[in-house]
Design a protein around this motif. Structure first.
Motif, mmCIF file in Angstrom:
data_model
loop_
_atom_site.group_PDB
_atom_site.id
_atom_site.type_symbol
_atom_site.label_atom_id
_atom_site.label_comp_id
_atom_site.label_asym_id
_atom_site.label_seq_id
_atom_site.Cartn_x
_atom_site.Cartn_y
_atom_site.Cartn_z
ATOM 1 N N ALA A 3 48.283 32.231 57.679
ATOM 2 C CA ALA A 3 49.071 32.402 56.941
ATOM 3 C C ALA A 3 48.550 33.271 56.059
ATOM 4 C CB ALA A 3 49.377 31.122 55.426
ATOM 5 N N ALA A 4 46.902 33.146 55.283
ATOM 6 C CA ALA A 4 46.470 33.924 54.751
ATOM 7 C C ALA A 4 45.792 35.506 55.227
ATOM 8 C CB ALA A 4 45.119 33.445 53.952
ATOM 9 N N LEU A 26 39.180 32.976 49.374
ATOM 10 C CA LEU A 26 40.195 33.502 50.822
ATOM 11 C C LEU A 26 41.051 34.604 50.879
ATOM 12 C CD1 LEU A 26 40.301 33.345 53.877
ATOM 13 C CD2 LEU A 26 41.902 31.538 53.647
ATOM 14 N N PRO A 27 41.797 34.406 49.720
ATOM 15 C CA PRO A 27 42.218 36.539 49.880
ATOM 16 C C PRO A 27 41.763 37.727 48.973
ATOM 17 C CG PRO A 27 43.682 34.589 48.895
ATOM 18 C CD PRO A 27 42.495 33.904 49.229
ATOM 19 N N ALA A 28 40.668 36.974 48.352
ATOM 20 C CA ALA A 28 39.755 38.245 47.868
ATOM 21 C C ALA A 28 38.928 38.527 49.274
ATOM 22 C CB ALA A 28 39.238 37.376 46.900
ATOM 23 N N LEU A 29 38.145 37.430 49.359
ATOM 24 C CA LEU A 29 37.441 37.909 50.857
ATOM 25 C C LEU A 29 38.077 39.031 52.296
ATOM 26 C CD1 LEU A 29 34.470 37.496 52.158
ATOM 27 C CD2 LEU A 29 35.723 34.907 53.360
ATOM 28 N N LEU A 30 39.567 38.376 52.034
ATOM 29 C CA LEU A 30 40.123 39.096 53.288
ATOM 30 C C LEU A 30 40.746 39.708 52.729
ATOM 31 C CD1 LEU A 30 42.512 35.824 54.779
ATOM 32 C CD2 LEU A 30 40.089 36.837 55.232
ATOM 33 N N ALA A 31 40.708 40.670 51.122
ATOM 34 C CA ALA A 31 41.771 41.922 50.855
ATOM 35 C C ALA A 31 40.190 42.714 51.602
ATOM 36 C CB ALA A 31 41.535 41.921 49.415
ATOM 37 N N THR A 32 39.191 42.923 51.530
ATOM 38 C CA THR A 32 38.526 44.024 52.142
ATOM 39 C C THR A 32 37.461 43.683 53.660
ATOM 40 O OG1 THR A 32 36.495 42.602 50.443
ATOM 41 C CG2 THR A 32 37.641 44.997 49.049
#
Length: 270
Positions: free
Chosen positions: A189-190, A115-121
């Motif tokens: 939160a993410a 999830l964090p990697a997905l939202l990063a871009t």
């Protein structure tokens, strides 16, 4: 290229991935079952073969398997994947009904993205709560693909996006739009950690706010089920409540339609 194998026996054990699809208690794509992905029809099977979902087998009439010959030579299709060719009647006995589209494919599920990697871009994201109708969910994913939504977060109470009906209604686009199943609080939160503004679609929202949030660099649109809409918890977690301006005494739209309008209004598509 996949192996083309002719079969004429509906009881052939090699066809287990496609057997008795009309029986809810035996469907291989049902929640808690074997967890397979099933694609139906040439267009959807083609998208599955080009997706990250590892193909297991195909079953179809000769014409449809022939239509897919180029796709079966694609880089995502291992050489040992069987493409079973049979006649329409045998296929109907296997599946449990006459399949007008003439071809099915099965695949294993791909690992869920981080999830964090997905939202990063990502720049535009949909967060769903309680969207439990498979057709609405499939249509929503098709709209997301068409209108530039980078990811879908499938929150509590939602149907399985990889159920056969959702895959079919999405025209296979659920296989290309990244999604993650997650709880509401962890998702929020993410999103906050990644710098997203959270806009909740609700009939009680501000009709002017949808245009105002369109300029945000990172925007998450919260969408709830038809009827109950978003829970109070979800509404309280949002930064802003928005609604689509409508004429007359209509206060809401089908959730997939509302999503499409909101995706477009906030900069989706090209």
């Amino acid at each position: 290229m996949a192996r083309v194998v002719e079969v004429d026996d509906a009881a052939d054990p090699r066809l287990a991935d496609f057997r008795d699809l009309a029986r809810a208690d035996r469907r291989p794509d049902r929640p808690g079952g074997r967890g397979l992905v099933l694609a139906e029809g040439t267009v959807v099977v083609r998208r599955l073969l080009a997706s990250p979902y590892p193909p297991r087998a195909l079953l179809g009439v000769a014409r449809r398997i022939s239509d897919l010959a180029g796709d079966l030579r694609g880089p995502h299709v291992p050489a040992d994947v069987p493409a079973y060719v049979t006649d329409a009647d045998t296929m109907a006995h296997v599946v449990g009904f006459h399949l007008n589209r003439g071809v099915l494919a099965s695949a294993d599920r791909a690992p869920a993205p981080d999830l964090p990697a997905l939202l990063a871009t990502a720049r535009r994201v949909a967060l769903l709560e309680g969207v439990n109708d498979h057709e609405n969910l499939g249509a929503l994913f098709r709209n997301a693909a068409a209108l530039g939504v980078d990811a879908v977060l499938v929150g509590p109470g939602c149907a399985d996006p990889l159920y056969r009906r959702s895959v079919r209604v999405s025209m296979g686009h659920v296989l290309r739009v990244p999604f993650v199943a997650c709880g509401l609080a962890p998702a929020v939160a993410a999103l906050r950690d990644a710098g997203f503004t959270l806009a909740a679609l609700t009939p009680g929202g501000d009709p002017a706010a949808l245009r105002a949030v369109a300029g945000r660099d990172r925007l998450a649109l919260l969408l709830g089920a038809e009827g109950p809409g978003l829970s109070e918890e979800a509404l309280d977690l949002a930064d802003v409540r928005v609604r689509i301006p409508m004429a007359g005494d209509v206060d809401s739209l089908n959730v997939a339609t509302a999503a499409a309008v909101a995706f477009h209004a906030t900069g989706g598509g090209s």
